[in-house]
Design an enzyme around this catalytic site. Sequence first.
Site, mmCIF file in Angstrom:
data_model
loop_
_atom_site.group_PDB
_atom_site.id
_atom_site.type_symbol
_atom_site.label_atom_id
_atom_site.label_comp_id
_atom_site.label_asym_id
_atom_site.label_seq_id
_atom_site.Cartn_x
_atom_site.Cartn_y
_atom_site.Cartn_z
ATOM 1 N N TYR A 162 0.850 -1.199 0.000
ATOM 2 C CA TYR A 162 0.000 0.000 0.000
ATOM 3 C C TYR A 162 0.885 1.249 0.000
ATOM 4 O O TYR A 162 1.925 1.261 -0.645
ATOM 5 C CB TYR A 162 -0.973 -0.010 1.199
ATOM 6 N N VAL B 282 -4.442 -7.658 4.831
ATOM 7 C CA VAL B 282 -4.954 -7.171 6.123
ATOM 8 C C VAL B 282 -5.271 -8.298 7.110
ATOM 9 O O VAL B 282 -5.623 -8.027 8.251
ATOM 10 C CB VAL B 282 -6.187 -6.237 5.976
HETATM 11 N N1 GLU Z 1 -10.490 -7.960 0.968
HETATM 12 C C1 GLU Z 1 -9.840 -6.815 1.528
HETATM 13 C C2 GLU Z 1 -10.532 -5.555 1.087
HETATM 14 O O1 GLU Z 1 -10.978 -5.505 0.008
HETATM 15 C C3 GLU Z 1 -8.404 -6.825 1.085
HETATM 16 C C4 GLU Z 1 -7.637 -5.750 1.747
HETATM 17 C C5 GLU Z 1 -6.205 -6.059 1.960
HETATM 18 O O2 GLU Z 1 -5.783 -7.142 2.360
HETATM 19 O O3 GLU Z 1 -5.466 -5.132 1.708
HETATM 20 O O4 GLU Z 1 -10.683 -4.614 1.803
#
Ligand code: GLU
Length: 307
Positions: free
Chosen positions: A243, A261
């Site tokens: 990120y 996450v």
């Molecule tokens: N399924 C999670 C979402 O869409 C993934 C987020 C992540 O792991 O960064 O918020």
Amino acid sequence: MNYQAILDEIYDEVQPELHKGKVADYIPALAEVGKGQFAMTVTLDNGQVFSVGDSGKQFSIQSISKVFTFTLALDVYSRELYKRVGVEPSGNPFNSLVQLEYENGIPRNPFINAGAIAITDALISYYRDEYMTLEVIMNFVREISNNPKLSFDPLVANSEMEHGDRNLALARLMKSFGNFENDVLGTVFTYFKHCSITMNTEELSRAMLFLAFGGTDPVSQKQFITPSQTKRINAVMLTCGHYDASGEFAYHVGLPAKSGVGGGIAAIVPGKMSIAVWSPALNRYGNSHAGTLALEKFTTKTGLSIF
Ligand code: GLU
């Protein structure tokens, strides 16, 4: 090198860190995962495994699944894929709507949510429907991990869908710009399902091994992608895998890696090994706090990094 001794050392050193940070609570099913857990696994080219901590415990791989869907999409679409998704770091939170608006519905990269949803949409167009696409994704993950039993957790997928407004908004925004081809609800649900794949660190580390060896699993000798495709996927992991903390991760750890996450991070050392680490409490960027620290310690202690 005595990898087991290094992992044991790291295990002791991260203990005071395990309760720092916050478990992802915007997905209620993940909010129930207890802090204080830690696992780390290294897998070598001959399949030899070194583990420490709760390495048999399954967790939600979440965004790490985006590496697998990007791999599949790059394989079937090649350069065409870049018309729909870029490969630049976003410098923005993983679920940001703002950048997508001013960049006309083209997500910066395949690892932010919008990019991964666009990739899922592209796969659904290619494989014709959601069910087939999920089947292809699951079969691919089972093949690269050499584990036919891997599956996703429907409770987590449903929980994400119930609280999925922001991801649905990202999909609808892309659709308003013409960068979306299939049913929004079905596509986002397919995306949540692949995010809900559960693995332990031993399985995840094994699944990433082909990316450390030019696209060929060194244990089974199966070639999944070409060295050139592997180079691109690893480059995007290095620049976009964490990120808006991707630069910091590259600076401190120095390996291509992807976090989720659920508290997992999967990393590769090209030509040498794959590493998976899991600890559910996240730092403010949404990356595992102790997991990031453990990888930093690993590259410092072993001197292994791509730099
Ligand atoms: N399924 C999670 C979402 O869409 C993934 C987020 C992540 O792991 O960064 O918020």
